[in-house]
Design a protein around this motif. Structure first.
Motif, PDB file in Angstrom:
ATOM      1  N   HIS A   1      26.772  45.610  45.911  1.00  0.00           N
ATOM      2  CA  HIS A   1      26.685  47.061  45.756  1.00  0.00           C
ATOM      3  C   HIS A   1      27.176  47.516  44.381  1.00  0.00           C
ATOM      4  CE1 HIS A   1      28.528  51.142  46.143  1.00  0.00           C
ATOM      5  NE2 HIS A   1      27.334  51.405  46.626  1.00  0.00           N
ATOM      6  N   ASN A   2      28.190  46.848  43.861  1.00  0.00           N
ATOM      7  CA  ASN A   2      28.777  47.258  42.588  1.00  0.00           C
ATOM      8  C   ASN A   2      27.905  46.905  41.379  1.00  0.00           C
ATOM      9  OD1 ASN A   2      31.024  48.351  43.829  1.00  0.00           O
ATOM     10  ND2 ASN A   2      32.209  46.450  43.702  1.00  0.00           N
ATOM     11  N   ASN A   3      26.967  45.986  41.551  1.00  0.00           N
ATOM     12  CA  ASN A   3      26.044  45.648  40.461  1.00  0.00           C
ATOM     13  C   ASN A   3      24.701  46.314  40.730  1.00  0.00           C
ATOM     14  OD1 ASN A   3      24.453  44.542  38.474  1.00  0.00           O
ATOM     15  ND2 ASN A   3      25.081  42.424  38.833  1.00  0.00           N
ATOM     16  N   GLN A   4      24.575  47.552  40.282  1.00  0.00           N
ATOM     17  CA  GLN A   4      23.386  48.335  40.580  1.00  0.00           C
ATOM     18  C   GLN A   4      22.162  47.916  39.756  1.00  0.00           C
ATOM     19  OE1 GLN A   4      22.869  50.949  42.997  1.00  0.00           O
ATOM     20  NE2 GLN A   4      24.658  49.833  43.758  1.00  0.00           N
TER      21      GLN A   4
ATOM     22  N   ASP B   1      34.683  37.020  58.265  1.00  0.00           N
ATOM     23  CA  ASP B   1      34.222  38.407  58.307  1.00  0.00           C
ATOM     24  C   ASP B   1      34.625  39.164  57.043  1.00  0.00           C
ATOM     25  OD1 ASP B   1      33.494  37.573  60.807  1.00  0.00           O
ATOM     26  OD2 ASP B   1      34.972  38.780  61.881  1.00  0.00           O
ATOM     27  N   ASN B   2      35.827  38.925  56.548  1.00  0.00           N
ATOM     28  CA  ASN B   2      36.310  39.636  55.361  1.00  0.00           C
ATOM     29  C   ASN B   2      35.594  39.184  54.094  1.00  0.00           C
ATOM     30  OD1 ASN B   2      38.153  41.200  56.801  1.00  0.00           O
ATOM     31  ND2 ASN B   2      39.772  39.664  56.636  1.00  0.00           N
ATOM     32  N   GLU B   3      35.235  37.912  54.008  1.00  0.00           N
ATOM     33  CA  GLU B   3      34.485  37.424  52.845  1.00  0.00           C
ATOM     34  C   GLU B   3      33.097  38.055  52.800  1.00  0.00           C
ATOM     35  OE1 GLU B   3      35.323  35.588  50.211  1.00  0.00           O
ATOM     36  OE2 GLU B   3      37.382  35.677  50.963  1.00  0.00           O
ATOM     37  N   TYR B   4      32.520  38.314  53.969  1.00  0.00           N
ATOM     38  CA  TYR B   4      31.238  39.008  54.036  1.00  0.00           C
ATOM     39  C   TYR B   4      31.354  40.392  53.408  1.00  0.00           C
ATOM     40  CZ  TYR B   4      27.675  42.048  56.087  1.00  0.00           C
ATOM     41  OH  TYR B   4      26.696  42.992  56.263  1.00  0.00           O
ATOM     42  N   VAL B   5      32.412  41.099  53.747  1.00  0.00           N
ATOM     43  CA  VAL B   5      32.630  42.438  53.187  1.00  0.00           C
ATOM     44  C   VAL B   5      32.755  42.368  51.666  1.00  0.00           C
ATOM     45  CG1 VAL B   5      34.215  44.404  53.103  1.00  0.00           C
ATOM     46  CG2 VAL B   5      33.685  43.323  55.295  1.00  0.00           C
ATOM     47  N   LYS B   6      33.460  41.366  51.155  1.00  0.00           N
ATOM     48  CA  LYS B   6      33.619  41.221  49.703  1.00  0.00           C
ATOM     49  C   LYS B   6      32.270  40.991  49.019  1.00  0.00           C
ATOM     50  CE  LYS B   6      38.336  39.319  49.734  1.00  0.00           C
ATOM     51  NZ  LYS B   6      39.159  38.121  49.403  1.00  0.00           N
TER      52      LYS B   6
ATOM     53  N   LYS C   1      21.753  50.892  47.992  1.00  0.00           N
ATOM     54  CA  LYS C   1      20.346  50.940  47.638  1.00  0.00           C
ATOM     55  C   LYS C   1      19.770  49.586  47.248  1.00  0.00           C
ATOM     56  CE  LYS C   1      20.728  55.637  45.696  1.00  0.00           C
ATOM     57  NZ  LYS C   1      20.523  56.467  44.475  1.00  0.00           N
ATOM     58  N   ASN C   2      20.610  48.636  46.878  1.00  0.00           N
ATOM     59  CA  ASN C   2      20.078  47.444  46.216  1.00  0.00           C
ATOM     60  C   ASN C   2      20.071  46.178  47.069  1.00  0.00           C
ATOM     61  OD1 ASN C   2      22.878  47.307  46.136  1.00  0.00           O
ATOM     62  ND2 ASN C   2      22.950  46.270  44.161  1.00  0.00           N
ATOM     63  N   ILE C   3      20.267  46.301  48.374  1.00  0.00           N
ATOM     64  CA  ILE C   3      20.052  45.164  49.272  1.00  0.00           C
ATOM     65  C   ILE C   3      18.748  45.419  50.024  1.00  0.00           C
ATOM     66  CG2 ILE C   3      20.916  43.830  51.209  1.00  0.00           C
ATOM     67  CD1 ILE C   3      23.727  44.469  50.327  1.00  0.00           C
TER      68      ILE C   3
END
Length: 322
Positions: A34-37, A23-28, A65-67
């Motif tokens: 998200h950080n690569n816009q 679950d935590n790797e999913y969050v990462k 916005k980018n997924i």
């Protein structure tokens, strides 16, 4: 996988990880995307195992916005509260048959989200679908708790309407709720695109925020069978011009029931009503017509605050209105 996504050059990508994760790797991973816009991502997690809970990825709920699309892992059991909060770029999501629980406010503000929803026999708990404009809804006949009708998620016995999921199906059905429905639950139609709705005469209760922020809803007529309407049931319906509760059997209105309905011109209350809730019509700046029945003995604070176009000539109301 999360570490290399940061270095992707600008473009649209389909990312298909194939590994056992957590679950935590999913969050990462979501954070890295998200950080690569500069990138747009279609995320296919169908071959990933080990992820059971799809979590909210941010404590401050920034806009994602980018997924563009996401296929959830086949091991997914729960969509946690606000899991896709403010994912404004998301247009499609695919649920696995393994899914057992959907918590509250999972899809809030997912205004562009479409696609088809299949409720498998394993999905036991659905708190809310509010905010998501899916196209169609199908519920497995083997599911012990849920059924569907015209895109509306219902209890198995079809007496409780839980959520408007399939927006296109609802529109094609001309806004018909099945006559078996006795209760419209919390947030059932909130944030939806409906402009008209016909309530069946079998209906007894309308839950809190049931039609909250239905910004295209033009009017509402409550049938005589209704005995209870929850707070904020029709709040922030900014296109609503007419609301008729006169035939209903309610003895009191919920707080903030029509608050923020800036287009509201006329509100009719039932003759037997005894209590008007706080902030009932707060900020209904165009409200012109409302009659307070003589049976009313209590009016809550700020019930008509900001209703500058109406006046009350009945002196007996002076001690009730604040």
């Amino acid at each position: 996988y999360a570490s290399i996504v940061n270095d992707y050059p600008a473009g649209e990508y389909t990312i298909v990880p194939m590994y056992s994760s957590s679950d935590n790797e999913y969050v990462k991973l979501i954070n890295s995307i998200h950080n690569n816009q500069n990138i747009i991502v279609n995320l296919d997690l169908s071959k990933v195992t080990g992820i059971e809970n799809i979590k909210n990825c941010f404590s401050t709920y920034p806009e994602i916005k980018n997924i563009k699309s996401i296929i959830l892992p086949s091991s997914t059991k729960k969509l946690c509260q606000m899991a896709f909060y403010n994912w404004t770029g998301l247009t499609k999501i695919v649920f696995p048959d393994s899914l057992e629980e959907i918590e509250y406010s999972v899809f809030t503000n997912d205004v562009n989200l479409h696609g088809d929803v299949y409720v498998s026999k394993k999905l036991q708990t659905i708190a809310s679908f509010a905010g998501a404009n899916f196209d169609t809804l199908t519920v497995s006949d083997e599911n012990p708790n849920y059924s569907s009708y015209n895109g509306i998620l219902l209890s198995k016995d079809k007496k409780k309407a839980l959520a408007l999921v399939g927006q296109k199906e609802f529109e094609n059905a001309n806004g018909i709720i099945p006559t078996s429905v006795e209760e419209i639950s919390y947030n059932c139609f909130s944030y939806s695109n409906i402009s008209k709705v016909t309530l069946p005469t079998t209906l007894k209760e309308i839950g809190m925020s049931a039609f909250y922020q239905c910004k295209n809803l033009e009017s509402i007529v409550i049938p005589y069978s209704v005995t209870k309407i929850g707070q904020m049931a029709f709040a922030q319906c900014t296109s609503m011009k007419y609301a008729d509760l006169s035939q209903s059997s309610i003895l009191e209105t919920g707080d903030s029931q029509f608050s923020g309905n800036t287009a509201l011109l006329t509100l009719k209350l039932p003759n037997g009503i005894k209590k008007i809730g706080a902030s009932l019509c707060m900020s209904c700046s165009n409200l012109e017509t409302i009659e307070i029945p003589p049976t009313v003995t209590e009016i809550g604070n700020y019930a008509f605050f900001g209703c500058n176009k109406i006046s009350f000539d009945n002196s007996s109301l002076s001690n009730l209105i604040s």
